[in-house]
Design a protein around this motif. Sequence first.
Motif, mmCIF file in Angstrom:
data_model
loop_
_atom_site.group_PDB
_atom_site.id
_atom_site.type_symbol
_atom_site.label_atom_id
_atom_site.label_comp_id
_atom_site.label_asym_id
_atom_site.label_seq_id
_atom_site.Cartn_x
_atom_site.Cartn_y
_atom_site.Cartn_z
ATOM 1 N N GLY A 1 19.375 81.290 21.294
ATOM 2 C CA GLY A 1 18.250 81.393 22.213
ATOM 3 C C GLY A 1 18.709 81.743 23.608
ATOM 4 O O GLY A 1 18.745 82.907 24.003
ATOM 5 N N ALA A 2 19.101 80.730 24.373
ATOM 6 C CA ALA A 2 19.492 80.921 25.771
ATOM 7 C C ALA A 2 20.584 81.977 25.924
ATOM 8 O O ALA A 2 20.607 82.712 26.913
ATOM 9 C CB ALA A 2 19.955 79.583 26.351
ATOM 10 N N ALA A 3 21.478 82.093 24.946
ATOM 11 C CA ALA A 3 22.595 83.054 25.065
ATOM 12 C C ALA A 3 22.079 84.476 25.270
ATOM 13 O O ALA A 3 22.639 85.237 26.070
ATOM 14 C CB ALA A 3 23.489 82.983 23.817
ATOM 15 N N GLY B 1 21.092 75.625 18.979
ATOM 16 C CA GLY B 1 21.200 74.733 20.137
ATOM 17 C C GLY B 1 22.508 75.028 20.847
ATOM 18 O O GLY B 1 23.560 74.518 20.481
ATOM 19 N N GLY B 2 22.429 75.918 21.834
ATOM 20 C CA GLY B 2 23.601 76.191 22.670
ATOM 21 C C GLY B 2 24.646 77.104 22.084
ATOM 22 O O GLY B 2 25.759 77.186 22.612
ATOM 23 N N ILE B 3 24.336 77.814 21.026
ATOM 24 C CA ILE B 3 25.345 78.714 20.436
ATOM 25 C C ILE B 3 25.532 79.920 21.361
ATOM 26 O O ILE B 3 24.575 80.603 21.700
ATOM 27 C CB ILE B 3 24.915 79.191 19.032
ATOM 28 C CG1 ILE B 3 24.849 78.000 18.064
ATOM 29 C CG2 ILE B 3 25.870 80.275 18.516
ATOM 30 C CD1 ILE B 3 24.326 78.351 16.680
ATOM 31 N N ALA C 1 16.456 83.194 18.377
ATOM 32 C CA ALA C 1 15.550 82.039 18.283
ATOM 33 C C ALA C 1 14.198 82.341 18.917
ATOM 34 O O ALA C 1 14.096 83.106 19.879
ATOM 35 C CB ALA C 1 16.178 80.827 18.974
ATOM 36 N N SER C 2 13.187 81.694 18.406
ATOM 37 C CA SER C 2 11.811 81.917 18.863
ATOM 38 C C SER C 2 11.671 81.668 20.364
ATOM 39 O O SER C 2 12.201 80.692 20.911
ATOM 40 C CB SER C 2 10.880 80.971 18.102
ATOM 41 O OG SER C 2 9.555 81.166 18.537
ATOM 42 N N GLY C 3 10.949 82.573 21.023
ATOM 43 C CA GLY C 3 10.638 82.406 22.434
ATOM 44 C C GLY C 3 11.651 83.008 23.370
ATOM 45 O O GLY C 3 11.441 83.036 24.579
ATOM 46 N N VAL D 1 10.605 74.589 8.653
ATOM 47 C CA VAL D 1 9.989 73.668 9.607
ATOM 48 C C VAL D 1 10.953 73.402 10.763
ATOM 49 O O VAL D 1 12.101 73.008 10.546
ATOM 50 C CB VAL D 1 9.573 72.355 8.917
ATOM 51 C CG1 VAL D 1 8.912 71.413 9.908
ATOM 52 C CG2 VAL D 1 8.634 72.653 7.759
ATOM 53 N N LYS D 2 10.463 73.659 11.978
ATOM 54 C CA LYS D 2 11.338 73.516 13.150
ATOM 55 C C LYS D 2 11.213 72.129 13.763
ATOM 56 O O LYS D 2 10.146 71.719 14.214
ATOM 57 C CB LYS D 2 10.997 74.571 14.194
ATOM 58 C CG LYS D 2 11.940 74.533 15.376
ATOM 59 C CD LYS D 2 12.027 75.860 16.038
ATOM 60 C CE LYS D 2 12.969 75.821 17.219
ATOM 61 N NZ LYS D 2 12.908 77.089 17.953
ATOM 62 N N LEU D 3 12.339 71.407 13.781
ATOM 63 C CA LEU D 3 12.330 69.996 14.179
ATOM 64 C C LEU D 3 12.676 69.814 15.647
ATOM 65 O O LEU D 3 13.450 70.565 16.236
ATOM 66 C CB LEU D 3 13.340 69.217 13.336
ATOM 67 C CG LEU D 3 13.114 69.200 11.816
ATOM 68 C CD1 LEU D 3 14.108 68.238 11.166
ATOM 69 C CD2 LEU D 3 11.683 68.816 11.463
HETATM 70 C C1 LIG Z 1 12.223 80.328 27.331
HETATM 71 C C2 LIG Z 1 12.187 79.653 25.965
HETATM 72 C C3 LIG Z 1 11.033 79.757 25.177
HETATM 73 C C4 LIG Z 1 10.981 79.150 23.908
HETATM 74 N N1 LIG Z 1 9.863 79.294 23.133
HETATM 75 C C5 LIG Z 1 9.836 78.774 21.873
HETATM 76 C C6 LIG Z 1 8.725 78.998 20.999
HETATM 77 O O1 LIG Z 1 7.749 79.694 21.345
HETATM 78 N N2 LIG Z 1 8.733 78.430 19.749
HETATM 79 C C7 LIG Z 1 9.812 77.684 19.320
HETATM 80 O O2 LIG Z 1 9.798 77.204 18.178
HETATM 81 N N3 LIG Z 1 10.893 77.473 20.113
HETATM 82 C C8 LIG Z 1 10.930 78.005 21.375
HETATM 83 N N4 LIG Z 1 12.050 77.816 22.165
HETATM 84 C C9 LIG Z 1 13.191 77.031 21.656
HETATM 85 C C10 LIG Z 1 14.295 77.948 21.091
HETATM 86 O O3 LIG Z 1 13.800 78.722 20.001
HETATM 87 C C11 LIG Z 1 15.520 77.119 20.617
HETATM 88 O O4 LIG Z 1 15.109 76.190 19.631
HETATM 89 C C12 LIG Z 1 16.179 76.354 21.753
HETATM 90 O O5 LIG Z 1 16.166 77.122 22.942
HETATM 91 C C13 LIG Z 1 17.615 75.936 21.418
HETATM 92 O O6 LIG Z 1 18.465 77.048 21.256
HETATM 93 P P1 LIG Z 1 19.421 77.612 22.455
HETATM 94 O O7 LIG Z 1 20.152 76.440 23.036
HETATM 95 O O8 LIG Z 1 20.308 78.632 21.799
HETATM 96 O O9 LIG Z 1 18.503 78.227 23.479
HETATM 97 C C14 LIG Z 1 12.106 78.418 23.439
HETATM 98 C C15 LIG Z 1 13.266 78.313 24.234
HETATM 99 C C16 LIG Z 1 13.323 78.928 25.481
HETATM 100 C C17 LIG Z 1 14.588 78.823 26.302
#
Ligand SMILES: Cc1cc2nc3c(=O)[nH]c(=O)nc-3n(C[C@H](O)[C@H](O)[C@H](O)COP(=O)(O)O)c2cc1C
Length: 308
Positions: free
Chosen positions: A265-267, A243-245, A20-22, A164-166
């Motif tokens: 993402g966080a994983a 989201g939390g996978i 996931a992004s970021g 599109v990211k919601l």
């Molecule tokens: C440190 C961090 C930075 C993030 N940066 C972005 C970003 O630049 N653009 C974006 O669309 N989402 C960003 N996100 C959101 C993640 O892409 C993702 O939608 C969200 O963390 C849920 O997934 P997860 O629970 O697996 O982490 C970021 C999340 C984290 C934790």
Amino acid sequence: MANLAVNFAGISMKNPLFTASGTCGFGRELNDIFPIDKLGGIMVKGTTLQPRLGNDAPRIAETPSGVLNCVGLQNPGIENVLNEQLPWVLQHDLAVLANIAGNSPEDYAELAAKLDGVAGLAGLEVNISCPNVKAGGMAHGAAPDTAAAVVRAVREVTKLPVVVKLTPNVTDVTVIARAVEEAGADAISMVNTFLAMEIDIRRRRPLLGNTTGGLSGPAIRPIAVRMVYQTAQAVSIPIIGMGGISSGADALQFMMAGANAVAIGAATMVEPTAGLRIIDELNSWLDKEGVGDINEIVGAALPGGKRA
Ligand SMILES: Cc1cc2nc3c(=O)[nH]c(=O)nc-3n(C[C@H](O)[C@H](O)[C@H](O)COP(=O)(O)O)c2cc1C
């Protein structure tokens, strides 16, 4: 071995797993740990027209089963992304989505137009859901008319698939999902982080530098699954669920709720090789269940057992 390849909205992937992004930059650091070609795809860091340093520290905090961040779209800006980051990541065999964020529909259109000619790019991920900034912020994504205005502006200037990211920070996510579908989105990715905060009781002040942040990680998973399940019944465009996978079983929940692909993402922040393990776990589950093709389970938990 079961088929893990997925194909949706003009995006082809060898398996349904994105990072996931970021949470993985532009892929370089992850590639030092394992070949990123093993992933189905990568959603690279949110990119703005100008470079950004992001918010003041502290920008990350641990919470029970979750991570709270207020990074604030720190990124090197579109010119650096076009010249330095994308050429590197696009050498690899995986679907690359460029994630863009702007202050206005015009900003998004300018970013999309610059990315339109990039050979090999799988698509654009239009971030209208960041809780930590004004640019690219959820102010765009929290109302159907502003969300649609951004999507229309991007749609006009690109032939690339538009994902599109919601934001989950709305009363009814299906209203926004329908608006972006009507405005020309090819797919939806969901969800971004949940607006949240922690208080530092010693200082008697908000803990994060930006006061509030976005919550992600296992704590949000059941809410994200519910939102994918609802959205899969409200629109007909494909969904990338996140989201939390943190396991193959978690990924399967999102796919059974109607997602064609998933993202972690966080994983990755907790366990950098989580993506590899999750792909293995998907393979094992499909073999154990005798399912020959992962696409067969998309929407299995929906009324009627598949997406309408
Ligand atoms: C440190 C961090 C930075 C993030 N940066 C972005 C970003 O630049 N653009 C974006 O669309 N989402 C960003 N996100 C959101 C993640 O892409 C993702 O939608 C969200 O963390 C849920 O997934 P997860 O629970 O697996 O982490 C970021 C999340 C984290 C934790």
